[in-house]
Design a protein around this motif. Structure first.
Motif, PDB file in Angstrom:
ATOM      1  N   GLU A  10       0.829  -1.211   0.000  1.00  0.00           N
ATOM      2  CA  GLU A  10       0.000   0.000   0.000  1.00  0.00           C
ATOM      3  C   GLU A  10       0.858   1.253   0.000  1.00  0.00           C
ATOM      4  O   GLU A  10       0.533   2.239  -0.671  1.00  0.00           O
ATOM      5  CB  GLU A  10      -0.926  -0.004   1.208  1.00  0.00           C
ATOM      6  CG  GLU A  10      -2.058  -0.991   1.109  1.00  0.00           C
ATOM      7  CD  GLU A  10      -2.939  -0.992   2.337  1.00  0.00           C
ATOM      8  OE1 GLU A  10      -2.930   0.000   3.093  1.00  0.00           O
ATOM      9  OE2 GLU A  10      -3.621  -2.006   2.555  1.00  0.00           O
ATOM     10  N   THR A  11       1.950   1.222   0.751  1.00  0.00           N
ATOM     11  CA  THR A  11       2.851   2.372   0.789  1.00  0.00           C
ATOM     12  C   THR A  11       3.523   2.580  -0.556  1.00  0.00           C
ATOM     13  O   THR A  11       3.694   3.716  -1.004  1.00  0.00           O
ATOM     14  CB  THR A  11       3.915   2.179   1.886  1.00  0.00           C
ATOM     15  OG1 THR A  11       3.265   1.948   3.129  1.00  0.00           O
ATOM     16  CG2 THR A  11       4.795   3.395   2.012  1.00  0.00           C
ATOM     17  N   MET A  12       3.880   1.486  -1.224  1.00  0.00           N
ATOM     18  CA  MET A  12       4.571   1.600  -2.506  1.00  0.00           C
ATOM     19  C   MET A  12       3.655   2.045  -3.641  1.00  0.00           C
ATOM     20  O   MET A  12       4.133   2.354  -4.726  1.00  0.00           O
ATOM     21  CB  MET A  12       5.280   0.292  -2.852  1.00  0.00           C
ATOM     22  CG  MET A  12       6.434   0.010  -1.910  1.00  0.00           C
ATOM     23  SD  MET A  12       7.539  -1.249  -2.485  1.00  0.00           S
ATOM     24  CE  MET A  12       8.747  -0.223  -3.315  1.00  0.00           C
ATOM     25  N   ILE A  13       2.369   2.098  -3.391  1.00  0.00           N
ATOM     26  CA  ILE A  13       1.452   2.649  -4.386  1.00  0.00           C
ATOM     27  C   ILE A  13       1.640   4.165  -4.475  1.00  0.00           C
ATOM     28  O   ILE A  13       1.543   4.748  -5.541  1.00  0.00           O
ATOM     29  CB  ILE A  13      -0.010   2.287  -4.037  1.00  0.00           C
ATOM     30  CG1 ILE A  13      -0.215   0.785  -4.258  1.00  0.00           C
ATOM     31  CG2 ILE A  13      -0.997   3.093  -4.863  1.00  0.00           C
ATOM     32  CD1 ILE A  13      -1.541   0.270  -3.760  1.00  0.00           C
ATOM     33  N   THR A  14       1.953   4.790  -3.339  1.00  0.00           N
ATOM     34  CA  THR A  14       2.093   6.245  -3.320  1.00  0.00           C
ATOM     35  C   THR A  14       3.539   6.713  -3.299  1.00  0.00           C
ATOM     36  O   THR A  14       3.790   7.881  -3.558  1.00  0.00           O
ATOM     37  CB  THR A  14       1.372   6.843  -2.096  1.00  0.00           C
ATOM     38  OG1 THR A  14       1.917   6.267  -0.908  1.00  0.00           O
ATOM     39  CG2 THR A  14      -0.105   6.573  -2.170  1.00  0.00           C
ATOM     40  N   ARG A  15       4.471   5.834  -2.948  1.00  0.00           N
ATOM     41  CA  ARG A  15       5.884   6.208  -2.878  1.00  0.00           C
ATOM     42  C   ARG A  15       6.723   5.221  -3.668  1.00  0.00           C
ATOM     43  O   ARG A  15       6.490   4.027  -3.614  1.00  0.00           O
ATOM     44  CB  ARG A  15       6.385   6.192  -1.431  1.00  0.00           C
ATOM     45  CG  ARG A  15       5.723   7.185  -0.548  1.00  0.00           C
ATOM     46  CD  ARG A  15       6.313   7.079   0.822  1.00  0.00           C
ATOM     47  NE  ARG A  15       5.702   8.034   1.711  1.00  0.00           N
ATOM     48  CZ  ARG A  15       6.191   8.341   2.887  1.00  0.00           C
ATOM     49  NH1 ARG A  15       7.276   7.747   3.309  1.00  0.00           N
ATOM     50  NH2 ARG A  15       5.589   9.221   3.640  1.00  0.00           N
ATOM     51  N   GLU A  16       7.723   5.742  -4.332  1.00  0.00           N
ATOM     52  CA  GLU A  16       8.619   4.871  -5.080  1.00  0.00           C
ATOM     53  C   GLU A  16       9.750   4.342  -4.207  1.00  0.00           C
ATOM     54  O   GLU A  16      10.245   3.243  -4.416  1.00  0.00           O
ATOM     55  CB  GLU A  16       9.237   5.634  -6.257  1.00  0.00           C
ATOM     56  CG  GLU A  16       8.248   5.977  -7.335  1.00  0.00           C
ATOM     57  CD  GLU A  16       8.873   6.777  -8.442  1.00  0.00           C
ATOM     58  OE1 GLU A  16       8.974   6.238  -9.549  1.00  0.00           O
ATOM     59  OE2 GLU A  16       9.272   7.932  -8.185  1.00  0.00           O
TER      60      GLU A  16
END
Length: 98
Positions: free
Chosen positions: A38-44
Motif C-alpha cells: 500500500e505504501t509503494m502505491i504512493t511512494r517509489e
C-alpha cells in the motif's frame, strides 16, 4: 535492473526519509507485505526498520521483501532496508542515465 550509479543516487535520497514500516517479532507476514504494498502505491522509495526481536538480518529480509514486492533492494544497513519500485506512469524520481 539498477546500475551502481542509480543505486548511489537512490541511497542519497533515502537518507532524508523516515521508516514507514516496522517488522517486529512476527517477522515478514502477509499483513506486513500488504502494508508495504500500500505504501509503494504512493511512494517509489521507502525505508523499513527491522526491530531487534524480528530474528531476521536486514539482508535476508531485504531480499525476501524485494522478491515478494517486485522491487529493488537498494540498501540493507544495520536494521534499515531501503526498497525502490518505480512508477510505470509519471515517475516521481528520475534516475540518472546509465
Amino acid at each position: 535492473m539498477i546500475t551502481s550509479k542509480q543505486r548511489a543516487f537512490l541511497r542519497g535520497l533515502s537518507n532524508t526519509i523516515q521508516p514507514t514500516t516496522h517488522v517486529g517479532k512476527e517477522g515478514i507476514t502477509d499483513s506486513v507485505i500488504d502494508s508495504i504494498e500500500e505504501t509503494m502505491i504512493t511512494r517509489e522509495l521507502i525505508k523499513i526498520k527491522l526491530l531487534d526481536n524480528s530474528g531476521l538480518s536486514s539482508k535476508e529480509a531485504g531480499s525476501v521483501l524485494a522478491d515478494k514486492l517486485n522491487a529493488e533492494c537498494i540498501q540493507c544497513i544495520g536494521s534499515k532496508i531501503v526498497l525502490y519500485r518505480g512508477f510505470r506512469r509519471d515517475p516521481q524520481i528520475i534516475l540518472p542515465r546509465k
